[in-house]
Design a protein around this motif. Structure first.
Motif, PDB file in Angstrom:
ATOM      1  N   VAL A 642       0.856  -1.185   0.000  1.00  0.00           N
ATOM      2  CA  VAL A 642       0.000   0.000   0.000  1.00  0.00           C
ATOM      3  C   VAL A 642       0.894   1.238   0.000  1.00  0.00           C
ATOM      4  O   VAL A 642       1.762   1.391   0.862  1.00  0.00           O
ATOM      5  N   ARG A 643       0.670   2.093  -0.973  1.00  0.00           N
ATOM      6  CA  ARG A 643       1.428   3.343  -1.058  1.00  0.00           C
ATOM      7  C   ARG A 643       0.595   4.471  -0.452  1.00  0.00           C
ATOM      8  O   ARG A 643      -0.616   4.544  -0.679  1.00  0.00           O
ATOM      9  N   THR A 644       1.266   5.322   0.280  1.00  0.00           N
ATOM     10  CA  THR A 644       0.585   6.452   0.919  1.00  0.00           C
ATOM     11  C   THR A 644       1.290   7.749   0.522  1.00  0.00           C
ATOM     12  O   THR A 644       2.518   7.843   0.607  1.00  0.00           O
ATOM     13  N   GLU A 645       0.513   8.738   0.079  1.00  0.00           N
ATOM     14  CA  GLU A 645       1.071  10.039  -0.251  1.00  0.00           C
ATOM     15  C   GLU A 645       0.103  11.126   0.203  1.00  0.00           C
ATOM     16  O   GLU A 645      -1.099  10.907   0.329  1.00  0.00           O
ATOM     17  N   LYS A 646       0.645  12.271   0.451  1.00  0.00           N
ATOM     18  CA  LYS A 646      -0.160  13.404   0.904  1.00  0.00           C
ATOM     19  C   LYS A 646      -0.803  14.109  -0.292  1.00  0.00           C
ATOM     20  O   LYS A 646      -0.190  14.279  -1.340  1.00  0.00           O
ATOM     21  N   ARG A 647      -2.042  14.515  -0.115  1.00  0.00           N
ATOM     22  CA  ARG A 647      -2.752  15.316  -1.123  1.00  0.00           C
ATOM     23  C   ARG A 647      -3.242  16.606  -0.457  1.00  0.00           C
ATOM     24  O   ARG A 647      -3.451  16.665   0.764  1.00  0.00           O
ATOM     25  N   LEU A 648      -3.474  17.600  -1.278  1.00  0.00           N
ATOM     26  CA  LEU A 648      -3.964  18.884  -0.790  1.00  0.00           C
ATOM     27  C   LEU A 648      -5.375  19.105  -1.321  1.00  0.00           C
ATOM     28  O   LEU A 648      -5.640  18.930  -2.515  1.00  0.00           O
ATOM     29  N   ALA A 649      -6.294  19.474  -0.425  1.00  0.00           N
ATOM     30  CA  ALA A 649      -7.675  19.777  -0.847  1.00  0.00           C
ATOM     31  C   ALA A 649      -7.675  21.165  -1.498  1.00  0.00           C
ATOM     32  O   ALA A 649      -8.080  22.176  -0.901  1.00  0.00           O
ATOM     33  N   TRP A 650      -7.214  21.213  -2.729  1.00  0.00           N
ATOM     34  CA  TRP A 650      -6.949  22.494  -3.397  1.00  0.00           C
ATOM     35  C   TRP A 650      -8.216  23.318  -3.599  1.00  0.00           C
ATOM     36  O   TRP A 650      -8.270  24.488  -3.209  1.00  0.00           O
ATOM     37  N   ASP A 651      -9.202  22.738  -4.203  1.00  0.00           N
ATOM     38  CA  ASP A 651     -10.414  23.505  -4.510  1.00  0.00           C
ATOM     39  C   ASP A 651     -11.097  24.029  -3.254  1.00  0.00           C
ATOM     40  O   ASP A 651     -11.463  25.222  -3.197  1.00  0.00           O
ATOM     41  N   PRO A 652     -11.324  23.213  -2.219  1.00  0.00           N
ATOM     42  CA  PRO A 652     -11.920  23.768  -0.994  1.00  0.00           C
ATOM     43  C   PRO A 652     -11.060  24.852  -0.366  1.00  0.00           C
ATOM     44  O   PRO A 652     -11.585  25.838   0.184  1.00  0.00           O
ATOM     45  N   LEU A 653      -9.739  24.693  -0.466  1.00  0.00           N
ATOM     46  CA  LEU A 653      -8.847  25.702   0.113  1.00  0.00           C
ATOM     47  C   LEU A 653      -8.962  27.023  -0.648  1.00  0.00           C
ATOM     48  O   LEU A 653      -9.037  28.112  -0.045  1.00  0.00           O
ATOM     49  N   VAL A 654      -9.010  26.930  -1.949  1.00  0.00           N
ATOM     50  CA  VAL A 654      -9.169  28.137  -2.769  1.00  0.00           C
ATOM     51  C   VAL A 654     -10.502  28.811  -2.463  1.00  0.00           C
ATOM     52  O   VAL A 654     -10.585  30.045  -2.312  1.00  0.00           O
ATOM     53  N   ASN A 655     -11.558  28.012  -2.366  1.00  0.00           N
ATOM     54  CA  ASN A 655     -12.884  28.572  -2.071  1.00  0.00           C
ATOM     55  C   ASN A 655     -12.913  29.253  -0.713  1.00  0.00           C
ATOM     56  O   ASN A 655     -13.589  30.278  -0.521  1.00  0.00           O
ATOM     57  N   ALA A 656     -12.210  28.662   0.262  1.00  0.00           N
ATOM     58  CA  ALA A 656     -12.205  29.244   1.608  1.00  0.00           C
ATOM     59  C   ALA A 656     -11.609  30.643   1.611  1.00  0.00           C
ATOM     60  O   ALA A 656     -12.046  31.522   2.374  1.00  0.00           O
ATOM     61  N   PHE A 657     -10.611  30.878   0.737  1.00  0.00           N
ATOM     62  CA  PHE A 657      -9.963  32.186   0.700  1.00  0.00           C
ATOM     63  C   PHE A 657     -10.555  33.099  -0.368  1.00  0.00           C
ATOM     64  O   PHE A 657     -10.138  34.251  -0.512  1.00  0.00           O
ATOM     65  N   GLY A 658     -11.504  32.593  -1.116  1.00  0.00           N
ATOM     66  CA  GLY A 658     -12.166  33.426  -2.118  1.00  0.00           C
ATOM     67  C   GLY A 658     -11.409  33.520  -3.416  1.00  0.00           C
ATOM     68  O   GLY A 658     -11.614  34.477  -4.185  1.00  0.00           O
ATOM     69  N   GLY A 659     -10.510  32.598  -3.701  1.00  0.00           N
ATOM     70  CA  GLY A 659      -9.784  32.597  -4.965  1.00  0.00           C
ATOM     71  C   GLY A 659      -8.319  32.271  -4.767  1.00  0.00           C
ATOM     72  O   GLY A 659      -7.790  32.265  -3.643  1.00  0.00           O
ATOM     73  N   GLU A 660      -7.615  31.992  -5.895  1.00  0.00           N
ATOM     74  CA  GLU A 660      -6.211  31.612  -5.811  1.00  0.00           C
ATOM     75  C   GLU A 660      -5.330  32.794  -5.410  1.00  0.00           C
ATOM     76  O   GLU A 660      -4.315  32.619  -4.720  1.00  0.00           O
ATOM     77  N   THR A 661      -5.718  34.009  -5.860  1.00  0.00           N
ATOM     78  CA  THR A 661      -4.903  35.180  -5.517  1.00  0.00           C
ATOM     79  C   THR A 661      -4.929  35.467  -4.022  1.00  0.00           C
ATOM     80  O   THR A 661      -3.854  35.638  -3.399  1.00  0.00           O
ATOM     81  N   PRO A 662      -6.135  35.522  -3.398  1.00  0.00           N
ATOM     82  CA  PRO A 662      -6.132  35.716  -1.941  1.00  0.00           C
ATOM     83  C   PRO A 662      -5.392  34.596  -1.215  1.00  0.00           C
ATOM     84  O   PRO A 662      -4.738  34.840  -0.196  1.00  0.00           O
ATOM     85  N   LEU A 663      -5.486  33.374  -1.736  1.00  0.00           N
ATOM     86  CA  LEU A 663      -4.773  32.257  -1.115  1.00  0.00           C
ATOM     87  C   LEU A 663      -3.265  32.474  -1.212  1.00  0.00           C
ATOM     88  O   LEU A 663      -2.537  32.260  -0.229  1.00  0.00           O
ATOM     89  N   ALA A 664      -2.796  32.921  -2.396  1.00  0.00           N
ATOM     90  CA  ALA A 664      -1.366  33.157  -2.564  1.00  0.00           C
ATOM     91  C   ALA A 664      -0.880  34.253  -1.625  1.00  0.00           C
ATOM     92  O   ALA A 664       0.216  34.167  -1.045  1.00  0.00           O
ATOM     93  N   GLU A 665      -1.693  35.283  -1.459  1.00  0.00           N
ATOM     94  CA  GLU A 665      -1.314  36.369  -0.545  1.00  0.00           C
ATOM     95  C   GLU A 665      -1.252  35.877   0.894  1.00  0.00           C
ATOM     96  O   GLU A 665      -0.361  36.260   1.661  1.00  0.00           O
ATOM     97  N   ALA A 666      -2.213  34.988   1.262  1.00  0.00           N
ATOM     98  CA  ALA A 666      -2.224  34.449   2.623  1.00  0.00           C
ATOM     99  C   ALA A 666      -0.986  33.593   2.865  1.00  0.00           C
ATOM    100  O   ALA A 666      -0.352  33.666   3.942  1.00  0.00           O
ATOM    101  N   VAL A 667      -0.597  32.796   1.871  1.00  0.00           N
ATOM    102  CA  VAL A 667       0.587  31.940   2.022  1.00  0.00           C
ATOM    103  C   VAL A 667       1.844  32.796   2.136  1.00  0.00           C
ATOM    104  O   VAL A 667       2.750  32.511   2.934  1.00  0.00           O
ATOM    105  N   ALA A 668       1.899  33.864   1.351  1.00  0.00           N
ATOM    106  CA  ALA A 668       3.053  34.763   1.429  1.00  0.00           C
ATOM    107  C   ALA A 668       3.155  35.384   2.814  1.00  0.00           C
ATOM    108  O   ALA A 668       4.249  35.507   3.386  1.00  0.00           O
ATOM    109  N   SER A 669       2.007  35.764   3.376  1.00  0.00           N
ATOM    110  CA  SER A 669       1.990  36.319   4.731  1.00  0.00           C
ATOM    111  C   SER A 669       2.472  35.292   5.742  1.00  0.00           C
ATOM    112  O   SER A 669       3.227  35.611   6.676  1.00  0.00           O
TER     113      SER A 669
END
Length: 703
Positions: A642-669
């Protein structure tokens, strides 16, 4: 288990030793022994007599023989002599040893009856002289080779051919005269003949035939007829015909009726288990298991004693983890049919595997057919009752009913070997990692309905075992009253902070379901009008936001199904969660588990789509990123790896921040806060940021 029969139970637990007197008579054979003794005493012994007591091994021959001996020893004109053929080794010793033993016992003044003392001493003296004059050469061709040295051979041959011949004859005549005038009779008991070798059996019966004409000596021979007949058969001479010429009276040990063994086994088990912490006996299942499985497996008292001797160790080793009813039945199977019992470890899946609806008309595969044939053959007619009462899931293989997986929790709660986990413990005597002892389950189950007591009991469960304990509580929750639902559910939801989250394997649910499954089972026992108020109270008792979100997840309806609570109640509680999420301080949000999932649950379908003000706080950003990562398990067909790897819930994360740009700004912060030390780095956050970098470039995992 105890039917109240008057039985001397202690005699059941003395191993395989035969009984010595009537006080130990479990099978009510004292009357039969007295009748046999009376016949031995009455039968004519003018020219001696040979009497036989025959029966299969384990049928109680020796015990009946001892009772007969006791009855004869009570008579003043009978002298009982016991000869053990196991004391001699080889043909050359038998004749001398027999007469020496007979003479020795008759010289014992303490044992001689007053009426026979004078004559007995004279007979003993004459027997001693007769024994000294005897040589195996006179009776057994070729025995000279076993004598010690050439002088012994020469002397023996000289006596055989010369002057000693008349002397032996005269001694025999004198001995015969003494015995004829004996004011009573000598009864010689010879037991365990069927355990001798073939040659030793032949030698013993030759001895009896040559000496059986002495007056007032009655031989009582005890043996298994089939064994002795085979040993005596030689060429044209049939062993049965040989016995007919020697034995005057024969009595077979009567077979034991089932009703005679029932109280013996029942009382014996009660005594054998006394003081052992064996767990409860299922009174509803015990009568059928005893009458249909255990009792039919026994036909001799010896087998019963072997069974009773083995039960205590087996029960102790299982430590109440397995139903006592099942343990007693399986121990009977192991003792009486060990080859069938040996099939169990390799057949666990067949014995415990339930049948999905779409497979219920499927035929048997070769493995199933082979098991049915072997098990039926080895169990000699008992297979179907064993399967039906111990392994109901396998009943379909024998033409019985099908059982679905919904039965497994019931079997597990009853500690029945019908559940694979219970059967595996029975077979291996070892709990797997993460499996809680049954006492732990019992302690927790006893507090159901009392919030504080249940919380305390669960608090005593070690963290590695909590998941297992909670899952195994589900069958116990079906019997709770409506008044017990809310306090029990509150205590269960309090355990969420201790539970691992997310799946750990290909087919495992998230760890949170260890709590959610029993809570869901509880809520489903409520009447329709009680569900909404109970869920509201439970919701308000939960301190964590993610706990509230998880509760809403199991009670709210989806697009294709109706929830446990009404839509109005679901919407009202979701709005409360949304409000609490917006008013919770950033430092508190940063300590919430499953924050992204909670945020989605609180905002989806609400009238207020405004983002959280706390999303600008690096601590909250870090927590959202961490909660957006989850392990995904994959497996190649045909491989166990059994192989195990990490995944990121990208779409829900983007929606939570209101878009990829706000998400990128939050990560930069967040990165700036990591650089200046405001946020402490950790492995989870580092992994989440690494995944973010990959996803932000457009990379997506292949499924």
């Amino acid at each position: 288990m105890d039917n109240g029969a008057s039985i001397n139970v202690s005699s059941l637990l003395n191993g395989d030793d035969p009984i010595e007197d009537a006080s130990e008579d479990l099978l009510q054979r004292a009357g039969l022994a007295e009748a046999f003794a009376a016949e031995i005493h009455r039968t004519s012994a003018k020219h001696g007599a040979v009497v036989a007591l025959t029966g299969k091994w384990g049928s109680g021959k020796t015990s009946l023989l001892n009772l007969t001996s006791s009855a004869l020893e009570a008579l003043d004109d009978v002298q009982v002599v016991k000869f053990n053929p196991w004391f001699f080794s080889g043909t050359d010793q038998l004749m001398r040893f027999f007469f020496d033993e007979l003479a020795g016992q008759l010289r014992d003044e303490r044992r001689l009856k007053d009426k026979l003392k004078s004559a007995g001493r004279a007979v003993a003296e004459r027997l001693g002289r007769y024994s000294s004059a005897l040589s195996p050469l006179k009776f057994i061709p070729g025995a000279g080779a076993v004598l010690e040295g050439a002088n012994a051979v020469a002397t023996g041959a000289s006596k055989l051919l010369g002057e000693e011949q008349e002397t032996i004859h005269q001694q025999r005549v004198a001995l015969t005269a003494l015995l004829a005038d004996l004011p009573g009779r000598i009864v010689v008991f010879v037991d365990d003949i069927d355990r001798l070798s073939q040659q030793e059996i032949r030698d013993l019966f030759r001895l009896v035939r040559l000496t059986g004409s002495f007056p007032n000596i009655v031989y009582v021979l005890c043996f298994d007829r089939s064994v002795v007949e085979r040993a005596l058969t030689d060429g044209a001479v049939e062993g049965s015909a040989y016995l007919e010429k020697i034995v005057k009276i024969a009595m077979d040990v009567p077979p034991l009726p089932t009703q005679a063994l029932s109280p013996v086994i029942g009382r014996g088990l009660a005594e054998a288990l006394d003081g052992i912490d064996a767990g409860p006996l299922d009174e509803a299942r015990w009568p059928d298991m005893f009458v249909q499985v255990i009792l039919p497996m026994f036909s001799t008292i010896r087998d019963v004693k072997r069974y009773l001797a083995s039960v205590p160790l087996t029960v102790r080793s299982l430590r109440a983890e397995v139903s006592l009813v099942d343990v007693l039945a399986l121990e009977a199977l192991r003792v009486r049919y060990p080859a069938a019992h040996d099939l169990l470890p390799t057949s666990v899946d067949l014995l415990t595997g339930t049948t999905p609806l779409h497979q219920r008309n499927a035929g048997q595969d070769p493995h199933e057919k082979a098991f049915v044939e072997d098990f039926s053959r080895l169990l000699d007619g008992h297979a179907q009752s064993v399967i039906r009462l111990l392994f109901p899931a396998a009943a379909r293989l024998f033409g019985g009913s099908n059982y679905g997986s919904d039965w497994v929790p019931t079997w597990e709660r009853g500690r029945r070997v019908a559940c694979s986990r219970v059967l595996n413990f029975y077979l291996h005597r070892q709990l797997p990692a993460g499996r809680a002892p049954i006492r732990c389950i019992d302690n927790v189950a006893d507090t159901i309905g009392d919030e504080s007591a249940l919380t305390e009991a669960l608090g005593q469960v070690p963290d590695p075992l909590l998941d297992d304990v909670l899952k195994r509580l589900v069958p116990y929750l079906r019997d709770v009253s409506e008044e017990q639902v809310l306090p029990t559910a509150k205590a269960l939801m309090h355990q969420l902070p201790r539970i691992r989250l997310g799946s750990t394997g290909m087919l495992s649910l998230g760890g949170e379901w260890a709590v959610l499954s029993p809570v869901s089972a509880l809520l489903r026992t409520l009447s329709e009008g009680a569900v909404d108020p109970t869920v509201r109270s439970l919701f308000h008792s939960i301190a964590s936001l993610y706990g509230k979100a998880l509760l809403l997840g199991i009670v709210s309806g989806g697009s294709n199904d109706q929830g446990l609570i009404t839509e109005d109640t679901a919407q009202s509680l979701k709005q409360e969660l949304h409000s609490q999420l917006h008013t919770t301080r950033p430092e508190d949000l940063a300590s919430e588990r499953m924050l992204l999932r909670t945020l989605i649950a609180a905002t989806t379908g609400t009238d207020d789509p405004s983002p959280l003000e706390s999303l600008s706080d690096p601590r909250v950003i870090a927590r959202l990123l961490e909660s957006a990562t989850s392990p995904v398990h994959s497996q190649t067909m045909g491989s166990v790896a059994v192989r195990t790897e990490k995944r990121l819930a990208w779409d829900p994360l983007v929606n939570a921040f209101g878009g990829e740009t706000p998400l990128a700004e939050a990560v930069a912060s967040l990165r700036r806060s990591l650089d200046d030390g405001t946020i402490e780095p950790n492995e989870e956050l580092a992994a989440a940021l690494s995944l973010y970098e990959k996803y932000s470039t457009g990379w997506r995992p292949e499924f």
